[in-house]
Design a protein around this motif. Structure first.
Motif, PDB file in Angstrom:
ATOM      1  N   THR A 524     -21.958  86.948 -64.605  1.00  0.00           N
ATOM      2  CA  THR A 524     -22.991  86.297 -63.785  1.00  0.00           C
ATOM      3  C   THR A 524     -22.852  84.780 -63.836  1.00  0.00           C
ATOM      4  OG1 THR A 524     -24.535  86.498 -65.651  1.00  0.00           O
ATOM      5  CG2 THR A 524     -24.638  88.191 -63.945  1.00  0.00           C
ATOM      6  N   ASP A 525     -22.449  84.227 -64.994  1.00  0.00           N
ATOM      7  CA  ASP A 525     -22.189  82.787 -65.057  1.00  0.00           C
ATOM      8  C   ASP A 525     -20.979  82.425 -64.195  1.00  0.00           C
ATOM      9  OD1 ASP A 525     -24.271  81.975 -66.776  1.00  0.00           O
ATOM     10  OD2 ASP A 525     -23.155  82.648 -68.529  1.00  0.00           O
ATOM     11  N   MET A 526     -19.947  83.254 -64.237  1.00  0.00           N
ATOM     12  CA  MET A 526     -18.763  83.007 -63.421  1.00  0.00           C
ATOM     13  C   MET A 526     -19.126  83.039 -61.937  1.00  0.00           C
ATOM     14  SD  MET A 526     -15.099  85.049 -63.427  1.00  0.00           S
ATOM     15  CE  MET A 526     -15.783  86.628 -62.912  1.00  0.00           C
ATOM     16  N   GLU A 527     -19.919  84.006 -61.545  1.00  0.00           N
ATOM     17  CA  GLU A 527     -20.342  84.128 -60.161  1.00  0.00           C
ATOM     18  C   GLU A 527     -21.142  82.900 -59.723  1.00  0.00           C
ATOM     19  OE1 GLU A 527     -22.095  87.903 -57.817  1.00  0.00           O
ATOM     20  OE2 GLU A 527     -23.485  87.049 -59.277  1.00  0.00           O
ATOM     21  N   ARG A 528     -22.035  82.443 -60.595  1.00  0.00           N
ATOM     22  CA  ARG A 528     -22.852  81.271 -60.267  1.00  0.00           C
ATOM     23  C   ARG A 528     -21.986  80.023 -60.098  1.00  0.00           C
ATOM     24  NH1 ARG A 528     -24.377  77.615 -63.736  1.00  0.00           N
ATOM     25  NH2 ARG A 528     -24.019  79.021 -65.508  1.00  0.00           N
ATOM     26  N   ILE A 529     -21.058  79.810 -61.021  1.00  0.00           N
ATOM     27  CA  ILE A 529     -20.204  78.616 -60.974  1.00  0.00           C
ATOM     28  C   ILE A 529     -19.321  78.623 -59.731  1.00  0.00           C
ATOM     29  CG2 ILE A 529     -18.219  77.510 -62.097  1.00  0.00           C
ATOM     30  CD1 ILE A 529     -19.518  78.338 -64.796  1.00  0.00           C
ATOM     31  N   ILE A 530     -18.688  79.731 -59.466  1.00  0.00           N
ATOM     32  CA  ILE A 530     -17.815  79.822 -58.289  1.00  0.00           C
ATOM     33  C   ILE A 530     -18.628  79.603 -57.016  1.00  0.00           C
ATOM     34  CG2 ILE A 530     -16.394  81.385 -56.906  1.00  0.00           C
ATOM     35  CD1 ILE A 530     -15.420  82.632 -59.524  1.00  0.00           C
ATOM     36  N   GLY A 531     -19.791  80.228 -56.938  1.00  0.00           N
ATOM     37  CA  GLY A 531     -20.626  80.066 -55.755  1.00  0.00           C
ATOM     38  C   GLY A 531     -21.021  78.621 -55.519  1.00  0.00           C
ATOM     39  N   GLU A 532     -21.397  77.928 -56.588  1.00  0.00           N
ATOM     40  CA  GLU A 532     -21.812  76.530 -56.453  1.00  0.00           C
ATOM     41  C   GLU A 532     -20.659  75.641 -56.014  1.00  0.00           C
ATOM     42  OE1 GLU A 532     -25.322  76.716 -59.890  1.00  0.00           O
ATOM     43  OE2 GLU A 532     -23.418  75.697 -60.304  1.00  0.00           O
ATOM     44  N   GLU A 533     -19.516  75.795 -56.656  1.00  0.00           N
ATOM     45  CA  GLU A 533     -18.388  74.901 -56.380  1.00  0.00           C
ATOM     46  C   GLU A 533     -17.774  75.167 -55.002  1.00  0.00           C
ATOM     47  OE1 GLU A 533     -17.636  72.336 -58.053  1.00  0.00           O
ATOM     48  OE2 GLU A 533     -18.818  72.691 -59.874  1.00  0.00           O
ATOM     49  N   ILE A 534     -17.607  76.423 -54.652  1.00  0.00           N
ATOM     50  CA  ILE A 534     -17.030  76.741 -53.343  1.00  0.00           C
ATOM     51  C   ILE A 534     -17.988  76.324 -52.232  1.00  0.00           C
ATOM     52  CG2 ILE A 534     -16.131  78.580 -51.863  1.00  0.00           C
ATOM     53  CD1 ILE A 534     -14.394  77.823 -54.312  1.00  0.00           C
ATOM     54  N   HIS A 535     -19.282  76.479 -52.468  1.00  0.00           N
ATOM     55  CA  HIS A 535     -20.275  76.051 -51.478  1.00  0.00           C
ATOM     56  C   HIS A 535     -20.207  74.537 -51.283  1.00  0.00           C
ATOM     57  CE1 HIS A 535     -24.232  75.509 -49.544  1.00  0.00           C
ATOM     58  NE2 HIS A 535     -24.123  76.768 -49.190  1.00  0.00           N
ATOM     59  N   ASP A 536     -20.041  73.794 -52.380  1.00  0.00           N
ATOM     60  CA  ASP A 536     -19.908  72.337 -52.271  1.00  0.00           C
ATOM     61  C   ASP A 536     -18.691  71.965 -51.430  1.00  0.00           C
ATOM     62  OD1 ASP A 536     -22.163  71.837 -53.736  1.00  0.00           O
ATOM     63  OD2 ASP A 536     -21.122  71.301 -55.586  1.00  0.00           O
ATOM     64  N   ALA A 551     -14.545  74.021 -60.915  1.00  0.00           N
ATOM     65  CA  ALA A 551     -14.863  75.424 -61.214  1.00  0.00           C
ATOM     66  C   ALA A 551     -14.030  75.912 -62.392  1.00  0.00           C
ATOM     67  CB  ALA A 551     -14.602  76.285 -59.978  1.00  0.00           C
ATOM     68  N   GLN A 552     -12.765  75.568 -62.405  1.00  0.00           N
ATOM     69  CA  GLN A 552     -11.881  75.967 -63.506  1.00  0.00           C
ATOM     70  C   GLN A 552     -12.383  75.409 -64.842  1.00  0.00           C
ATOM     71  OE1 GLN A 552      -8.842  77.681 -63.139  1.00  0.00           O
ATOM     72  NE2 GLN A 552      -7.979  77.399 -65.187  1.00  0.00           N
ATOM     73  N   ASN A 553     -12.720  74.132 -64.861  1.00  0.00           N
ATOM     74  CA  ASN A 553     -13.155  73.499 -66.111  1.00  0.00           C
ATOM     75  C   ASN A 553     -14.501  74.041 -66.582  1.00  0.00           C
ATOM     76  OD1 ASN A 553     -10.844  71.916 -66.135  1.00  0.00           O
ATOM     77  ND2 ASN A 553     -11.832  70.184 -65.097  1.00  0.00           N
ATOM     78  N   ARG A 554     -15.439  74.210 -65.676  1.00  0.00           N
ATOM     79  CA  ARG A 554     -16.753  74.742 -66.053  1.00  0.00           C
ATOM     80  C   ARG A 554     -16.637  76.158 -66.582  1.00  0.00           C
ATOM     81  NH1 ARG A 554     -20.829  74.198 -61.166  1.00  0.00           N
ATOM     82  NH2 ARG A 554     -22.238  75.115 -62.744  1.00  0.00           N
ATOM     83  N   LEU A 555     -15.807  76.951 -65.937  1.00  0.00           N
ATOM     84  CA  LEU A 555     -15.647  78.340 -66.371  1.00  0.00           C
ATOM     85  C   LEU A 555     -14.937  78.411 -67.715  1.00  0.00           C
ATOM     86  CD1 LEU A 555     -16.245  81.216 -65.687  1.00  0.00           C
ATOM     87  CD2 LEU A 555     -14.217  81.295 -64.232  1.00  0.00           C
ATOM     88  N   ASP A 556     -13.981  77.536 -67.935  1.00  0.00           N
ATOM     89  CA  ASP A 556     -13.318  77.474 -69.248  1.00  0.00           C
ATOM     90  C   ASP A 556     -14.341  77.265 -70.355  1.00  0.00           C
ATOM     91  OD1 ASP A 556     -10.542  77.925 -69.557  1.00  0.00           O
ATOM     92  OD2 ASP A 556     -10.083  76.118 -68.402  1.00  0.00           O
TER      93      ASP A 556
END
Length: 565
Positions: A524-536, A551-556
């Motif tokens: 769910t954290d991965m989904e949130r991060i990807i959604g935010e960054e791709i939307h930006d 997105a890569q750095n936040r997910l790391d």
């Protein structure tokens, strides 16, 4: 009230009216005949002409024509140009007539249930269901559950996703004749609320629910936190045979080789295409990213409110789209193990849970997404799944990315403008990839903090809900669920829906994939991060490369804090 229930009520009333005419001469008999005929024809897709409706009325031709003209003048019936015959038109119920007809069916349903089903007048009609006539081999509910409710007042409690499949499941349990449960036993909530309530329930000393549904990708988190019970032994004792499920679908029940649930339905994200538009333009259905864009540009005409594609690009669905499109380019969002047929989410360790978002394949996906926005409906960046589905349902788009469970509305909804005009294809491929068919859906699980006294009943209910008979009943009612081979191969089930046949065919050809959204503990954290960054990136807040890198750095960092460095 769905189409199936609506038609059952109206057929019952239609049969009931015939003997009543022998008692009294009802003056509105002709109006009833015409309303019943035009509503049924609209739902089943048959054209209605002025002459045919006049004939159905039983009135003389002149009187019938005047009655129809009166209904048109009152805004109950409308004329539309015939697509097949120039200078001709067909008759259709207006939204006002449809609303009046549905309300009448609901009132009639309540009266029937009160008389025949032992339901009191104080119980609202939405708490039970007007089921089909019991012919052939009926679906027999669990005897112990029925006995417990009748003799002991024990009623199981369910936490489920708010969608048309679980609504149908609630209807099966709350059928007004069997008294197995009431609709109050079923808490259907939005997907975000389902996740939050599932976590909150795990913090209670005793679970408020006997069975909960979880989205397939959540399993790693729910199992890792000990919120759901391992049920492998109970599954086999109950008679559920994992071999009857497609391997890719059954694998969604396991985390680190332990089984925690039963797949209650699978839904596949596909590309829906308006077959009438493609045929009219002489275009083949798209199989690649480029063909989608080319076809979308052909049909897109925003000034006429006709769009190339209906697309949900709000943050949450956007994350799934990104992961699916990445899979269409042959890459995964995490470094999961590669296999001869794709990738595997089995027995993941730290090495195979590293992000790989900042890549050339991801840039290709973002380029495709930018071009999709150019041919999508206005406001696509704020659209969720139901929003884009509604655009397609109204006939305003030529294509739409859609889950098959939602696509069932295209044929089942009273107000659908695309009935019998839709074809489906697996997700079109990107460069270096294939036409993937990503699996979604829900697992039924038993909370680990369930009251031990209720566990046997919960296990029996779980086995019944996932039984071949219960699943077949849902398929017969138009829901494209085919996790069991025995259901997808049943001629009675597959003959009713092209979606059921389509999903079953994908399963038989081993084309279903579950690795695009790996069920890791930080999903769910991965989904949130990807959604935010791709939307930006799509909204212009960041460059594509910057969004992917962030997105890569936040997910790391999330992964390091979840599973350790």
């Amino acid at each position: 009230m769905n189409d199936h229930e609506f038609l059952r009520v109206y057929d019952f009333v239609d049969r009931l009216r015939t003997p009543f005419l022998g008692v009294a001469d009802v003056e509105d008999e002709a109006s009833w005949r015409m309303v019943h005929y035009i509503m049924r024809s609209e739902l089943e897709g048959y054209p209605v002409t002025m002459s045919k409706l006049a004939l159905v009325s039983g009135l003389s031709h002149g009187t019938a024509i005047r009655r129809i003209q009166d209904m048109i003048g009152k805004g109950l019936v409308e004329r539309r140009p015939s697509p097949d015959k120039p200078k001709s038109f067909t008759l259709h119920p207006t939204e006002e007539l449809t609303t009046l007809a549905v309300n009448y069916a609901a009132e009639t349903k309540a009266l029937i249930a009160e008389i025949l089903g032992g339901r009191g007048t104080e119980e609202h009609e939405t708490n039970y269901y007007f089921g089909a006539p019991r012919r052939g081999n009926p679906v027999i509910p669990p005897i112990n559950l029925l006995k417990s409710r009748v003799t002991e007042g024990v009623e199981l409690q369910f936490l489920l996703n708010d969608d048309n499949y679980f609504a149908a499941m609630r209807n099966m349990w709350s059928d007004f004749r069997n008294n197995l449960a009431s609709a109050r036993s079923f808490k259907l909530v939005h997907q975000n609320d389902l996740y939050r309530e599932g976590l909150a329930n795990g913090q209670r000393s005793v679970s408020a629910y006997d069975i909960i549904a979880i989205d397939m990708p959540w399993l790693g988190e729910f199992a890792g936190r000990g919120l759901v019970m391992p049920i492998g032994d109970m599954i086999r004792e109950s008679g559920i045979n994992p071999m009857d499920f497609h391997p890719s679908i059954w694998s969604t029940t396991t985390w680190q080789r332990v089984e925690y649930g039963v797949p209650i339905y699978c839904t596949i994200e596909v590309l829906a295409c308006r077959s009438d538009l493609f045929d009219g333009a002489g275009l083949a259905l798209p199989r690649t990213f480029e063909e989608v864009i080319s076809a979308g540009r052909t049909f897109h005409n925003s000034s006429a409110e006709r769009y190339g594609i209906a697309w949900n690009a709000a943050r949450m669905p956007l994350a799934s789209s990104f992961m699916f499109f990445l899979g269409c380019c042959g890459q995964t969002v995490l470094s999961i193990r590669r296999t001869p047929t794709g990738y595997s989410t089995e027995n993941l360790d730290r090495q195979h849970m590293r992000p790989q978002i900042d890549s050339e394949a991801a840039l290709t996906v973002l380029d495709y997404m930018h071009r999709l926005l150019e041919i999508a409906q206005p406001g696509a960046l704020d659209a969720h799944w139901d929003d884009s589905c509604a655009v397609f349902l109204k006939g305003q788009s030529a294509m739409g990315y859609v889950w098959t469970m939602r696509a069932a509305q295209f044929e089942a909804e009273v107000r659908s403008a695309v009935k019998r005009r839709v074809s489906y294809v697996p997700q079109p491929s990107g460069p270096g990839g294939t036409n993937t068919s990503p699996i979604g859906g829900f697992l039924l699980c038993i909370p680990s903090n369930i009251d031990p006294k209720r566990l046997p009943l919960a296990t029996e209910a779980l086995a019944w809900m996932a039984s071949r008979e219960a699943m077949k009943e849902h398929v017969k009612n138009g829901f494209p669920v085919a996790p069991r081979f025995s259901v997808s191969a049943d001629p009675e089930a597959t003959g009713r829906s092209q979606l059921v046949r389509f999903v079953g065919n994908l399963g038989n050809r081993n084309l279903l994939r579950n690795w695009q959204r790996p069920p890791v503990p930080f999903y769910t954290d991965m989904e949130r991060i990807i959604g935010e960054e791709i939307h930006d990136a799509l909204s212009g807040g960041k460059s594509d490369r910057a969004a992917l890198k962030d997105a890569q750095n936040r997910l790391d960092r999330i992964i390091d804090s979840t599973i350790g460095v």
